[in-house]
Design an enzyme around this catalytic site. Structure first.
Site, mmCIF file in Angstrom:
data_model
loop_
_atom_site.group_PDB
_atom_site.id
_atom_site.type_symbol
_atom_site.label_atom_id
_atom_site.label_comp_id
_atom_site.label_asym_id
_atom_site.label_seq_id
_atom_site.Cartn_x
_atom_site.Cartn_y
_atom_site.Cartn_z
ATOM 1 N N HIS A 87 38.612 38.776 -49.537
ATOM 2 C CA HIS A 87 39.208 38.278 -50.784
ATOM 3 C C HIS A 87 40.312 39.169 -51.340
ATOM 4 O O HIS A 87 40.979 38.806 -52.297
ATOM 5 C CB HIS A 87 38.130 37.999 -51.843
ATOM 6 C CG HIS A 87 37.512 39.208 -52.474
ATOM 7 N ND1 HIS A 87 37.855 39.620 -53.734
ATOM 8 C CD2 HIS A 87 36.574 40.088 -52.040
ATOM 9 C CE1 HIS A 87 37.125 40.691 -54.058
ATOM 10 N NE2 HIS A 87 36.346 40.988 -53.039
ATOM 11 N N GLN A 116 41.752 48.188 -49.764
ATOM 12 C CA GLN A 116 43.034 48.044 -50.464
ATOM 13 C C GLN A 116 44.223 48.325 -49.553
ATOM 14 O O GLN A 116 45.363 48.338 -50.015
ATOM 15 C CB GLN A 116 43.078 48.979 -51.681
ATOM 16 C CG GLN A 116 42.009 48.686 -52.721
ATOM 17 C CD GLN A 116 42.255 47.386 -53.487
ATOM 18 O OE1 GLN A 116 43.330 46.781 -53.417
ATOM 19 N NE2 GLN A 116 41.253 46.937 -54.231
ATOM 20 N N CYS A 156 35.351 46.447 -61.452
ATOM 21 C CA CYS A 156 33.970 46.835 -61.170
ATOM 22 C C CYS A 156 33.482 47.848 -62.184
ATOM 23 O O CYS A 156 32.291 48.048 -62.355
ATOM 24 C CB CYS A 156 33.855 47.455 -59.783
ATOM 25 S SG CYS A 156 34.693 46.513 -58.546
ATOM 26 N N THR A 196 22.750 34.192 -40.137
ATOM 27 C CA THR A 196 23.694 33.232 -39.574
ATOM 28 C C THR A 196 25.075 33.482 -40.162
ATOM 29 O O THR A 196 25.223 33.614 -41.376
ATOM 30 C CB THR A 196 23.239 31.798 -39.901
ATOM 31 O OG1 THR A 196 21.909 31.647 -39.406
ATOM 32 C CG2 THR A 196 24.155 30.766 -39.270
ATOM 33 N N SER A 243 37.547 43.551 -46.737
ATOM 34 C CA SER A 243 36.984 42.440 -47.494
ATOM 35 C C SER A 243 38.040 41.343 -47.627
ATOM 36 O O SER A 243 39.155 41.601 -48.094
ATOM 37 C CB SER A 243 36.581 42.956 -48.879
ATOM 38 O OG SER A 243 35.912 41.965 -49.600
ATOM 39 N N ASN A 258 41.984 51.841 -55.115
ATOM 40 C CA ASN A 258 42.131 50.542 -55.781
ATOM 41 C C ASN A 258 42.783 50.644 -57.151
ATOM 42 O O ASN A 258 43.406 49.701 -57.614
ATOM 43 C CB ASN A 258 40.763 49.848 -55.915
ATOM 44 C CG ASN A 258 39.678 50.752 -56.455
ATOM 45 O OD1 ASN A 258 39.539 51.900 -56.030
ATOM 46 N ND2 ASN A 258 38.896 50.245 -57.378
ATOM 47 N N ALA A 281 32.728 44.091 -48.910
ATOM 48 C CA ALA A 281 32.968 45.497 -48.586
ATOM 49 C C ALA A 281 31.845 46.387 -49.098
ATOM 50 O O ALA A 281 31.542 47.415 -48.492
ATOM 51 C CB ALA A 281 34.300 45.948 -49.172
#
Ligand code: 7TS
Length: 400
Positions: free
Chosen positions: A205, A183, A328, A241, A203, A155, A72
C-alpha cells in the site's frame, strides 16, 4: 474544489490499473492456488507471474525466498522474532542492533524482545539524521550481535540510510542484516543483488498497491523460524492461504514502481522541491534533512509557533491532507522519537508536519497546496500564544 492528498508515506491511492488486474480474482478465478483442479491451477499461474514481478522488482535471485505477508509490520515482526528463536533465545548470540528512528513495528518488537532478555542497542543518528557505517562499526560485536536492523528510508523525514555500506559491514562481521524498505520501494532503486541484505521488508500500500499485503525477502539458504505456523504455503515459511487478488495487485504495483523510478527522481522531486521552496519562503520555517539525502517525495517541515496537530486540522479544512510525522504515532502525545533522536528541540518536535507526494500529485495541486499552507501558517500564527513574530535567522535542527 478537490482535496489534495499529501500523505503518501501513510498510504497511497491504488493505481486503477492495479485494481483492474485484481478484479478477476475475486468472483471469477477464485480457486485456492494449492488446489490441483483447474480453478487452482489457473490461479497458480497468476500467482507465479506476480511472484516473478516481485523478484524482478527487488532483483532477488531464483534461490532467494520472497514470502508473502499481510503487511510490513508482520514482515518486521517475523525477522526480529525469528532471529530471537534462531540465535538469541538459547544463544549463541545476545544482542540486536537497531536505530533510534525505526518505525514502531521494529521499535516495539525490540522492546518486547528486551522483556524476554535480549539486549537491544538503539544506535544514534549523526548530524545528517542517519546512522553511518562508522557508527555501526563502533557498535557491532561479531561474537554477540545476532542481527542489525536499519531502515532503508525513514518514513517521517524521508532520509535515506547508507544500506549498502551498512550491509557490507555486517557481511564482513558475519552478522545478519535486515532492512525495512517500506519507504524506499518505488522511490529509490532497491536492488538486493547489489546490496547484500539478508532480510528486507516491503508493503504494497506504500507503492500504489492494496492495503493488507506485503513481502519479506530472505536471502538464499537462510534459516528463519516462522511467525505463523500451519500449512505448507510459502515453502512452510508462512502458513495461510495466499491472498491471491492482493498478490496479483502487489506484483503489478511493484513492476510499475520500478518503471516509475525515473519519474519519481525527476518530476516528483521537482514538485517536492517547489513545495519545499514555498514553505521555506515563509518566515520561521525549516525542513529536516538535506534534500539530496531524502527520498524524492518527502518534506518534514516545522512552522515555529504552530502546534502540529492544529495545523493538520486547519490544512484539512483547507482541503490539504498532511500528517504530523507518522500516522502510526499520531495517537501518542509524547515527543516524536525520531525528532528526539535527531536532537530537534521539544518546541520544534511539536510543530512538525510531513508532506509526502506521489506520482499522482500534480503541479496544480502543489501550487494550490502552497497557498493553503501559507494562509494556514499566517492564520494560526495570528492566534498563537507562543509565536512572537518573525525571528532573524532560521531555527536549526540536527538534520539541517
Ligand atoms: N515500516 C515503515 C518504515 C513504515 O513507514 C510503515 C508504515 C510500516 C513499516 C508499517 O507498514 P504496514 O504495511 O504494516 O502498514 N508507516 C506509516 C506512516 O509513516 N504513517 O502511517 C503509516
Amino acid at each position: 474544489m478537490d482535496r489534495i492528498y499529501l500523505d503518501n508515506n501513510a498510504t497511497t491511492i491504488v493505481d486503477p490499473r492495479v485494481r483492474e488486474a485484481m478484479d478477476p480474482y475475486f468472483c471469477r478465478q477464485y480457486g485456492n492456488p494449492n488446489s490441483l483442479h483447474g480453478f487452482g491451477t489457473e490461479v497458480h499461474a497468476a500467482m507465479r507471474l506476480a511472484m516473478d514481478r516481485l523478484y524482478a522488482g527487488i532483483h532477488a535471485g531464483d534461490e532467494d525466498d520472497v514470502i508473502i505477508t499481510s503487511c510490513a509490520c508482520e514482515g518486521n515482526n517475523h525477522v526480529l522474532k525469528g532471529v530471537y528463536f534462531d540465535l538469541l533465545r538459547n544463544g549463541p548470540k545476545s544482542e540486536i542492533l537497531t536505530t533510534q528512528v525505526e518505525h514502531p513495528c521494529v521499535r516495539n518488537t525490540c522492546a518486547f524482545l528486551e522483556d524476554l532478555g535480549v539486549k537491544v542497542t538503539y544506535m544514534p543518528v549523526n548530524a545528517d539524521g542517519i546512522v553511518d557505517a562508522d557508527t555501526l562499526r563502533r557498535h557491532i560485536h561479531p561474537e554477540r550481535t545476532a542481527l542489525v536492523s536499519v531502515m532503508w528510508a525513514n518514513n517521517e523525514t524521508g532520509l535515506i540510510f547508507p544500506v549498502q555500506e551498512l550491509a557490507e559491514v555486517c557481511r564482513a562481521n558475519n552478522v545478519l542484516f535486515h532492512t525495512d524498505a517500506v519507504q524506499a520501494i518505488g522511490k529509490v532503486p532497491v536492488d538486493v543483488a547489489r546490496v547484500p541484505v539478508d532480510f528486507l521488508t516491503f508493503s504494497a500500500h506504500k507503492f500504489h498497491g492494496p492495503k493488507g499485503i506485503g513481502g519479506l525477502f530472505i536471502r538464499k539458504g537462510l534459516k528463519l523460524t516462522p511467525l505463523i505456523h500451519g500449512g505448507e504455503q510459502m515453502g512452510g515459511r508462512r502458513a495461510g492461504t495466499v491472498n491471491v487478488p492482493y498478490l496479483v495487485g502487489m506484483g503489478l504495483a511493484m513492476e510499475m514502481a520500478g518503471d516509475s523510478l525515473a519519474f519519481e527522481a525527476s518530476v516528483v522531486r521537482r514538485l517536492r522541491d517547489r513545495l519545499e521552496d514555498a514553505i521555506l519562503a515563509l518566515p520561521d520555517t525549516l525542513v529536516v534533512g538535506r534534500r539530496e539525502l531524502r527520498t524524492p517525495n518527502t518534506i518534514l517541515a516545522s512552522f515555529r509557533g504552530i502546534e502540529g496537530e492544529a495545523m493538520i486540522w486547519d490544512l484539512n479544512a483547507g482541503g490539504v491532507a498532511a500528517s504530523t510525522g507518522s500516522a502510526c504515532a499520531s495517537e501518542s502525545l509524547e515527543s516524536n522519537p525520531t525528532f528526539v533522536a535527531m536532537g530537534i528541540s521539544d518546541e520544534l518536535a511539536h510543530t512538525g508536519i510531513r508532506f509526502s507526494l506521489s506520482r499522482f500529485t500534480s503541479a496544480e495541486e502543489i501550487e494550490r497546496a502552497a497557498q493553503v499552507i501559507r494562509r494556514s501558517a499566517e492564520r494560526l500564527r495570528a492566534i498563537s500564544s507562543t509565536y512572537d513574530g518573525a525571528q532573524a535567522g532560521p531555527a536549526t535542527t540536527g538534520g539541517n
